[in-house]
Design an enzyme around this catalytic site. Structure first.
Site, short mmCIF file in Angstrom:
data_model
loop_
_atom_site.label_atom_id
_atom_site.label_comp_id
_atom_site.label_asym_id
_atom_site.label_seq_id
_atom_site.Cartn_x
_atom_site.Cartn_y
_atom_site.Cartn_z
CG PHE A 160 -1.64 1.14 1.36
CD1 PHE A 160 -2.52 1.78 0.50
CD2 PHE A 160 -1.67 1.56 2.67
CE1 PHE A 160 -2.92 3.20 0.74
CE2 PHE A 160 -2.67 3.08 3.11
CZ PHE A 160 -3.28 3.55 2.09
CB SER B 96 1.36 -6.55 -2.33
OG SER B 96 2.59 -7.20 -2.51
CG ASP C 184 11.40 -13.74 2.65
OD1 ASP C 184 11.74 -12.87 3.32
OD2 ASP C 184 10.76 -14.94 3.11
CB SER D 43 4.05 2.42 13.65
OG SER D 43 2.67 2.39 14.18
CE1 TYR E 169 3.47 -3.32 12.05
CE2 TYR E 169 2.17 -1.88 13.54
CZ TYR E 169 2.92 -2.31 12.39
OH TYR E 169 3.10 -1.20 11.65
CE LYS F 268 6.54 -1.40 11.51
NZ LYS F 268 7.23 -1.68 10.27
N PRO G 134 -10.58 -3.35 22.85
CG PRO G 134 -10.71 -5.61 23.67
CD PRO G 134 -11.28 -4.90 22.66
CG ASP H 119 -9.28 1.26 19.78
OD1 ASP H 119 -8.24 1.04 19.08
OD2 ASP H 119 -10.47 1.00 19.44
P1 NAD Z 1 1.77 -3.54 2.85
O1 NAD Z 1 1.25 -4.88 3.68
O2 NAD Z 1 0.70 -3.01 2.12
O3 NAD Z 1 2.99 -3.50 2.39
C1 NAD Z 1 3.96 -4.16 2.95
C2 NAD Z 1 4.87 -4.90 1.79
O4 NAD Z 1 5.91 -5.76 2.07
C3 NAD Z 1 3.85 -6.20 1.12
O5 NAD Z 1 3.82 -5.90 -0.42
C4 NAD Z 1 4.41 -7.35 1.36
O6 NAD Z 1 4.09 -8.25 0.33
C5 NAD Z 1 5.65 -6.90 1.50
N1 NAD Z 1 6.78 -7.76 2.56
C6 NAD Z 1 6.30 -8.35 3.66
N2 NAD Z 1 7.08 -9.02 4.29
C7 NAD Z 1 8.12 -9.35 3.49
C8 NAD Z 1 9.61 -9.92 3.22
N3 NAD Z 1 9.91 -10.55 4.22
N4 NAD Z 1 10.33 -9.83 2.01
C9 NAD Z 1 9.51 -9.05 0.97
N5 NAD Z 1 8.58 -8.34 0.98
C10 NAD Z 1 7.81 -8.39 2.23
O7 NAD Z 1 1.70 -2.71 4.16
P2 NAD Z 1 1.70 -0.91 4.17
O8 NAD Z 1 0.46 -0.45 4.97
O9 NAD Z 1 2.04 -0.35 2.99
O10 NAD Z 1 3.01 -0.79 5.15
C11 NAD Z 1 4.19 -0.41 4.91
C12 NAD Z 1 5.21 -0.29 6.14
O11 NAD Z 1 4.79 0.64 6.87
C13 NAD Z 1 5.23 -1.76 7.04
O12 NAD Z 1 6.40 -1.78 7.40
C14 NAD Z 1 3.95 -1.30 8.21
O13 NAD Z 1 4.39 -1.99 9.24
C15 NAD Z 1 4.42 0.44 8.14
N6 NAD Z 1 3.16 1.06 8.64
C16 NAD Z 1 2.14 0.94 8.28
C17 NAD Z 1 1.04 1.55 8.66
C18 NAD Z 1 -0.46 1.42 8.15
O14 NAD Z 1 -1.39 1.98 8.87
N7 NAD Z 1 -0.44 1.05 6.99
C19 NAD Z 1 1.26 2.33 9.81
C20 NAD Z 1 2.55 2.46 10.42
C21 NAD Z 1 3.69 1.80 9.67
N1 UDP Z 2 -12.75 1.35 14.23
C1 UDP Z 2 -14.14 1.21 14.41
N2 UDP Z 2 -14.75 0.30 13.79
C2 UDP Z 2 -13.74 -0.48 12.83
C3 UDP Z 2 -12.45 -0.58 12.81
C4 UDP Z 2 -12.02 0.73 13.54
O1 UDP Z 2 -14.91 1.74 15.21
O2 UDP Z 2 -14.47 -1.64 12.40
C5 UDP Z 2 -12.30 2.66 15.32
C6 UDP Z 2 -11.11 2.10 16.10
O3 UDP Z 2 -11.72 1.76 17.33
C7 UDP Z 2 -10.20 3.59 16.29
C8 UDP Z 2 -10.38 4.11 14.59
O4 UDP Z 2 -11.54 3.43 14.23
O5 UDP Z 2 -10.95 4.20 17.20
C9 UDP Z 2 -9.24 3.69 14.13
O6 UDP Z 2 -8.84 2.51 14.06
P1 UDP Z 2 -7.86 1.60 13.15
O7 UDP Z 2 -7.62 0.22 13.58
O8 UDP Z 2 -7.96 2.02 11.74
O9 UDP Z 2 -6.62 2.32 13.48
P2 UDP Z 2 -5.89 2.51 14.80
O10 UDP Z 2 -6.68 2.30 16.08
O11 UDP Z 2 -4.73 1.30 14.93
O12 UDP Z 2 -4.73 3.77 14.91
#
Ligand code: NAD
Ligand code: UDP
Length: 340
Positions: free
Chosen positions: A12, A37, A59, A125, A150, A154, A295, A297
């Site tokens: 993403f 993905s 990988d 994160s 998770y 980080k 739980p 949140d």
């Molecule tokens: P995502 O799952 O869409 O993308 C992660 C990609 O990494 C995927 O395409 C997956 O196939 C690949 N991947 C996972 N393990 C792998 C490995 N061992 N080798 C090669 N490829 C691998 O997730 P995203 O939302 O795009 O997140 C990207 C990064 O940002 C992640 O590290 C995630 O923890 C971090 N992050 C995401 C969020 C969020 O809310 N989306 C928030 C904070 C941090």
């Molecule tokens: N949330 C919700 N219903 C859902 C998913 C999330 O009400 O089906 C709420 C959740 O309780 C939080 C906010 O939406 O208050 C954002 O949740 P998300 O999991 O997207 O992000 P995070 O809480 O991990 O920051």
């Protein structure tokens, strides 16, 4: 022209960042094992940019396979997105999360040392701030006790990278602490594509909007917030992508070492406000019901954006309506996500 290795570049945030890098004159090489993905992303990136990006299906924990990527390309810097990211799943599968997230990072940093690559941007994160209620979170806020494996990955990787930078004075690391990335590319060709029933708010609302899921359960409306629902700092994924370009620029114009930046908007949006914004975007009601609190949140979580603005020159420009309209466009064009 600088070449950036984007691990997890098919995911993403990674895929949107690939576009931002390309638009800013970087050459991009993608390494992703497609665990969360689809291969189709590379075609979508071609449709958007007219560029066929070099993609390795590897990988990142596999040092032999990943070393090919470093051998065949002159990599100048790495943005490491690759990792597993589902909070709930990490509680059920801690070993898989620690193994994948920590080992992929260790393998990347080992290969960076071997191939003399000195610049790294890491996807951290806001979860590293733990359960503190002391908002907004600044980069100086104490790191908290994480509530799930998770989050700990980080937290631990941040520490590992600090130790590596202490030992190697040529290493430059930027830790980016994302708040809540949502939205999609304006083309509607790429976006968030979760497998199964989503846990996060935006993917869930999106699936309700196209009728794949019946209704959203709002997890609690008795919080001490203006409308009783939780506040989060949602940031458009295209803004977030641009933050990575800024981070590479920062590394190039500063001394080696470790810097950390929040990437958010500095603004809290409630669950009810997010639902209303999505209804404006899609033009119909999002069925919802109030349920119990989820739980773990936090009532309120948002970033202080001062450091990113002053030091990185980064400021998010897209608002919640932009996030919802792009998300809707992506979802309605691809109601079942991408297929291979
Ligand atoms: P995502 O799952 O869409 O993308 C992660 C990609 O990494 C995927 O395409 C997956 O196939 C690949 N991947 C996972 N393990 C792998 C490995 N061992 N080798 C090669 N490829 C691998 O997730 P995203 O939302 O795009 O997140 C990207 C990064 O940002 C992640 O590290 C995630 O923890 C971090 N992050 C995401 C969020 C969020 O809310 N989306 C928030 C904070 C941090
Ligand atoms: N949330 C919700 N219903 C859902 C998913 C999330 O009400 O089906 C709420 C959740 O309780 C939080 C906010 O939406 O208050 C954002 O949740 P998300 O999991 O997207 O992000 P995070 O809480 O991990 O920051």
């Amino acid at each position: 022209m600088q070449t950036v290795l984007v691990t997890g570049g098919m995911g993403f945030i990674g895929s949107h960042t690939v576009i931002a890098l390309h638009e800013n004159g970087y050459e991009v090489v993608i390494a992703d094992n497609l665990v969360n993905s689809k291969r189709e992303v590379i075609n979508r990136l071609y449709e958007i940019t007219g560029k066929r990006f070099k993609f390795y299906n590897v990988d990142c924990c596999d040092k032999v396979a990943l070393s090919e990527v470093f051998r065949e390309n002159k990599i100048d810097s790495v943005i490491h997105f690759a990792g597993l990211k589902a909070v709930g799943e990490s509680v059920a599968k801690p070993l898989e999360y620690y193994s994948n997230n920590i080992n992929s990072m260790l393998t990347v940093i080992e290969l960076m040392r071997e191939y003399e690559v000195h610049k790294l941007v890491f996807s951290s994160s806001a979860t590293v701030y733990g359960m503190s209620e002391d908002v907004p979170f600044t980069e100086e806020s104490p790191l908290g006790i994480c509530t799930n494996p998770y989050g700990w990955t980080k937290w631990m990787i941040e520490q590992i990278l600090r130790d590596c930078a202490k030992a190697d004075p040529s290493l430059s690391v930027v830790l980016l602490r994302y708040f809540n990335p949502v939205g999609a590319h304006e083309s509607g060709l790429i976006g968030e594509d979760p497998q199964g029933i989503p846990n996060n708010l935006f993917p869930y609302i999106s699936k309700v909007s196209v009728g794949t899921l019946e209704r959203l359960t709002i997890h609690g409306d008795d919080y001490d917030t203006p409308d009783g629902t939780c506040l989060r700092d949602y940031i458009h994924v295209c803004d977030l992508a641009e933050g990575h370009v800024k981070a590479l620029g920062f590394i190039d114009s500063n001394e080696p070492g470790v810097e950390v930046f929040n990437l958010g908007t500095g603004k809290g949006t409630s669950v009810k406000e997010a639902v209303a914004a999505f209804e404006r975007a899609c033009g119909h009601e999002i069925a919802n019901v109030i349920g119990p609190r989820r739980p773990g949140d936090l009532a309120v979580c948002y970033a202080s954006t001062d450091k990113a603005e002053k030091v990185l020159g980064f400021k998010a420009t897209r608002d919640i309506d932009d996030m919802c309209s792009s998300c809707w466009k992506w979802q309605v064009n691809n109601p079942n996500g991408l297929q291979d």
